[in-house]
Design an enzyme around this catalytic site. Structure first.
Site, PDB file in Angstrom:
ATOM      1  N   HIS A   1      -9.591  -1.953  -4.439  1.00  0.00           N
ATOM      2  CA  HIS A   1      -8.444  -2.300  -3.597  1.00  0.00           C
ATOM      3  C   HIS A   1      -7.493  -3.254  -4.311  1.00  0.00           C
ATOM      4  O   HIS A   1      -6.273  -3.133  -4.190  1.00  0.00           O
ATOM      5  CB  HIS A   1      -8.860  -2.878  -2.242  1.00  0.00           C
ATOM      6  CG  HIS A   1      -7.661  -3.071  -1.367  1.00  0.00           C
ATOM      7  ND1 HIS A   1      -7.072  -2.030  -0.680  1.00  0.00           N
ATOM      8  CD2 HIS A   1      -6.860  -4.150  -1.168  1.00  0.00           C
ATOM      9  CE1 HIS A   1      -5.987  -2.460  -0.079  1.00  0.00           C
ATOM     10  NE2 HIS A   1      -5.829  -3.752  -0.355  1.00  0.00           N
TER      11      HIS A   1
ATOM     12  N   HIS B   1       0.833  -1.216   0.000  1.00  0.00           N
ATOM     13  CA  HIS B   1       0.000   0.000   0.000  1.00  0.00           C
ATOM     14  C   HIS B   1       0.866   1.264   0.000  1.00  0.00           C
ATOM     15  O   HIS B   1       0.485   2.287  -0.550  1.00  0.00           O
ATOM     16  CB  HIS B   1      -0.958   0.009   1.190  1.00  0.00           C
ATOM     17  CG  HIS B   1      -1.846  -1.201   1.233  1.00  0.00           C
ATOM     18  ND1 HIS B   1      -2.506  -1.598   2.368  1.00  0.00           N
ATOM     19  CD2 HIS B   1      -2.173  -2.115   0.281  1.00  0.00           C
ATOM     20  CE1 HIS B   1      -3.200  -2.698   2.103  1.00  0.00           C
ATOM     21  NE2 HIS B   1      -3.006  -3.034   0.849  1.00  0.00           N
TER      22      HIS B   1
ATOM     23  N   ASP C   1      -3.563  -2.732  -4.956  1.00  0.00           N
ATOM     24  CA  ASP C   1      -2.527  -3.746  -4.682  1.00  0.00           C
ATOM     25  C   ASP C   1      -1.658  -3.991  -5.916  1.00  0.00           C
ATOM     26  O   ASP C   1      -0.432  -4.103  -5.810  1.00  0.00           O
ATOM     27  CB  ASP C   1      -3.173  -5.084  -4.281  1.00  0.00           C
ATOM     28  CG  ASP C   1      -3.575  -5.128  -2.813  1.00  0.00           C
ATOM     29  OD1 ASP C   1      -3.064  -4.320  -2.015  1.00  0.00           O
ATOM     30  OD2 ASP C   1      -4.404  -5.999  -2.471  1.00  0.00           O
TER      31      ASP C   1
ATOM     32  N   HIS D   1      -1.358 -10.832  -5.092  1.00  0.00           N
ATOM     33  CA  HIS D   1       0.061 -10.487  -4.974  1.00  0.00           C
ATOM     34  C   HIS D   1       0.961 -11.468  -5.729  1.00  0.00           C
ATOM     35  O   HIS D   1       1.914 -11.080  -6.382  1.00  0.00           O
ATOM     36  CB  HIS D   1       0.477 -10.427  -3.508  1.00  0.00           C
ATOM     37  CG  HIS D   1      -0.217  -9.326  -2.760  1.00  0.00           C
ATOM     38  ND1 HIS D   1      -0.178  -8.015  -3.176  1.00  0.00           N
ATOM     39  CD2 HIS D   1      -0.974  -9.338  -1.640  1.00  0.00           C
ATOM     40  CE1 HIS D   1      -0.879  -7.270  -2.338  1.00  0.00           C
ATOM     41  NE2 HIS D   1      -1.369  -8.056  -1.399  1.00  0.00           N
TER      42      HIS D   1
HETATM   43 ZN   LIG Z   1      -3.961  -4.660  -0.147  1.00  0.00          ZN
END
Ligand SMILES: [Zn+2]
Length: 312
Positions: free
Chosen positions: A245, A87, A249, A272
């Protein structure tokens, strides 16, 4: 064209040091971080400190990424690594910051409110300074795609920096939703920066039982109950906060390229790990990208400089 990240093409840093503190989401411990101005070509560097002692130092590039299970971690051993950088990296990247030293009193970034907004505020409070050295960009020349089961992600050539991130959850509240757009500092600030981390109550309980996610609370995550409702009293910040969000990311994870990219990044059911693997696939194919010094004119630089962009 939609390239908001420094049209003039010069590197930047911050005007003065600025400190933030908050809770670490994994340890539950209080952590403080300080952003310091840095020299041209030094990149984004994270320094883990313990009082006055420097424990470790990592340049924020993909070759330094260890674990990506719950968050993005720099380093390969828990005694020296720095966790939950995504973040912070998203805020730095979206604002067009090239050089920064981030001193961390602890093993992870503070989670703040679960979004990038507090980091944007801190950076804007001190101000951004332009340096007299040109920035380098990674221009995508041909599609690079990776797949994993139903998930996929790909880079394609595009005249700007574009993200198209789609998620598809077996949960009616989230379902299938996407955020698509060109990233500029103002687009990131208004459309993405406030989107918070989210999770399911059953997972949160499991994590707590395993002694993880100890700092996670309704103050820093959107939590979804078994009956498919949002537990947080304030509700959602955007109806599609989840897709926003995930885009935030992705911006933070791709910032680990070490230079802004000119192209489009698309992902479906990513996370991720997919983001990190897509970046690795791109970096491992030198015919898929070129390093250019201006966003608008084609200008190849030497192979030595190419290596410098993603150097450890
Ligand atoms: Zn995140």
């Amino acid at each position: 064209m939609g390239l908001g990240i420094g049209l003039l093409g010069f590197q930047t840093t911050i005007a003065n040091s600025v400190t933030l503190s908050g809770t670490g989401v994994h340890s539950g411990a209080e952590v403080a971080i300080t952003f310091h101005p840095a020299e041209p070509d030094s990149g984004i560097v994270f320094q883990r400190v313990d009082g006055e002692r420097t424990v470790s130092e990592f340049r924020a590039v993909s070759s330094q990424v260890g674990n990506t299970d719950l968050c993005t971690v720099l380093g390969f051993s828990s005694s020296t690594s720095i966790a939950t950088i995504e973040h912070v990296m998203a805020a730095i990247y979206a604002l067009g910051l090239d050089n920064l030293l981030i001193e961390v009193q602890g093993a992870e970034m503070p989670i703040m409110d679960g979004s990038s907004a507090p980091f944007i505020e801190a950076i804007e409070q001190t101000g951004i300074e332009t340096l007299a050295v040109k920035r380098r960009y990674i221009r995508i020349l041909k599609p690079v795609r990776i797949e994993s089961g139903p998930s996929w992600s790909e880079f394609t050539p595009y005249d700007g920096m574009r993200f198209e991130v789609e998620i598809d959850f077996d949960c009616p509240l989230i379902g299938r939703q996407a955020w698509k757009g060109d990233i500029t500092p103002s687009v990131f600030k208004t459309e993405l920066s406030r989107a918070r981390t989210f999770g399911f109550m059953r997972d949160v309980e499991r994590m707590w039982a395993a002694g993880r996610g100890l700092g996670s609370s309704l103050e820093n995550s959107v939590v979804i109950a078994d009956d498919n409702t949002v537990i947080n009293i304030e509700g959602l910040r955007y109806t599609d906060e989840f897709a926003r969000h995930k885009t935030l990311d992705a911006v933070g994870d791709l910032a680990l390229a070490g230079a802004p990219f000119i192209g489009c990044y698309r992902s479906y059911r990513g996370g991720h790990k997919m983001n990190a693997n897509a970046l690795k696939a791109l970096m491992s194919d030198p015919t898929a990208y070129e390093i250019v010094e201006t966003a608008t004119r084609r200008q190849r630089v030497t192979p030595r400089e190419v290596i410098a962009v993603n150097a450890p």
